[in-house]
Scaffold this active site. Sequence first.
Site, short mmCIF file in Angstrom:
data_model
loop_
_atom_site.label_atom_id
_atom_site.label_comp_id
_atom_site.label_asym_id
_atom_site.label_seq_id
_atom_site.Cartn_x
_atom_site.Cartn_y
_atom_site.Cartn_z
CG HIS A 178 -11.58 -12.99 26.34
ND1 HIS A 178 -11.40 -13.58 27.58
CD2 HIS A 178 -11.67 -14.01 25.45
CE1 HIS A 178 -11.40 -14.90 27.43
NE2 HIS A 178 -11.56 -15.18 26.16
NE ARG A 180 -9.05 -15.02 33.33
CZ ARG A 180 -7.89 -15.64 33.28
NH1 ARG A 180 -7.75 -16.69 32.51
NH2 ARG A 180 -6.85 -15.23 33.99
CE LYS A 181 -8.07 -9.53 28.83
NZ LYS A 181 -8.24 -10.91 28.35
CB ILE A 182 -12.89 -4.84 33.62
CG1 ILE A 182 -11.57 -4.98 34.36
CG2 ILE A 182 -13.84 -3.93 34.38
CD1 ILE A 182 -11.67 -5.61 35.73
#
Length: 378
Positions: A178, A180-182
């Site tokens: 997603h 918002r992830k790395i």
Amino acid sequence: MTVPVMRPWLGAEELEAVTEVLASGWVAQGPKVAAFEEEIARAVHANHGVAVSSCTAGLHLALHLLGVGPGDEVIVPSLSFIATANSVLQTGARPVFADVDDATQNLTAKTIEPCLSDRTAAVMVVHQAGVPANLTAIHELTGPRGIPVVEDAACALGSTYQGAPIGSHGNLTVFSFHPRKIITTGEGGMVVVDGDDSAARLRRLREHGMNQSAFARHASSGPVLEAYLEPGFNYRMTDLQAAVGLAQMGRLDVIVAERRARAARYQELLWDVPGLQVVADPSDGTTNFQSFWVVLPDDFPVTRDELLARLDQAGVSARRGIMAAHLEPAYAASSFEPLPVTERLTSRSLILPLFHGITDADQERVVSVVRAAAEVVA
Ligand SMILES: Cc1ncc(COP(=O)(O)O)c(C=O)c1O
């Protein structure tokens, strides 16, 4: 201009990669997904990666693979994105909420132990915000009892535990892509696993239980008659997404290094705010700082929500800290033991902006609001 809480790093490589897939005429799960799976497995030192449509889908698939179902209990932290608990409910099992450690915001062997029962079918450990959980102590508790551990590593790609990447410690481990992830694929997830049979079954289950993938049938020179060996799901990732993921993986090390450097800068700029707890590496691992959380002390001059409002007024998009599933209406009917650490952390914490490309000036703007609220001089 507003400082966002997170901004994915997308560029020319991703554009080119997507264009190539579009031009190929094959946009569903195919060769790019297979290449992305290999790349993730290589990076996290696991034998197999099985790409799925989201981490939530992957967590459900992992529990399904383990045979978790109605009548079972799965121990999870309440202090997590609600997908962790929801994935348990999807199997028909009951999530049992365990409290977390104050320093890492993670489950520990000590918080899991009181929740064990003869119905415990699995423990789902979350490496919250990228901070690795103490897996050794948890394995010492669960191993002799034959209880499998699933790692919700939604946020933990690029984090390490005892010198090895999260994903390499022998459990079914699930990552999220997603934004918002790395790294991101828009939406997407990956289950990593060592066993060949488990990987083969996961591949089948994500594709309606089919024993031949749609791409294998497409690529075959003759007709292939597929069989449906068991009821499955449609949890496939597309080649469009995987192409973006592959381009992103080329930058994983740079992204993690930059986040760690920027987090260190926050730590330096905030160290003298009395009582403020900030996210840091645990003694036995390294975090990718997927989220830079801070916990306000009880005597902080303003409430957490007032601080969020002040940040917003200053053009800073911060977020409340990690949510607690048991406090949400969706879980109002559930029973659970007291979760005092979870409740304190969820009410006193917030997440400050951290992303590749955040500037010194952005960080100073964030910090100046926190310091002013704390009434720290200069
Ligand atoms: C700890 C945790 N688990 C699971 C998820 C769900 O990930 P996805 O959006 O890929 O389903 C998230 C996403 O925010 C998460 O933070």
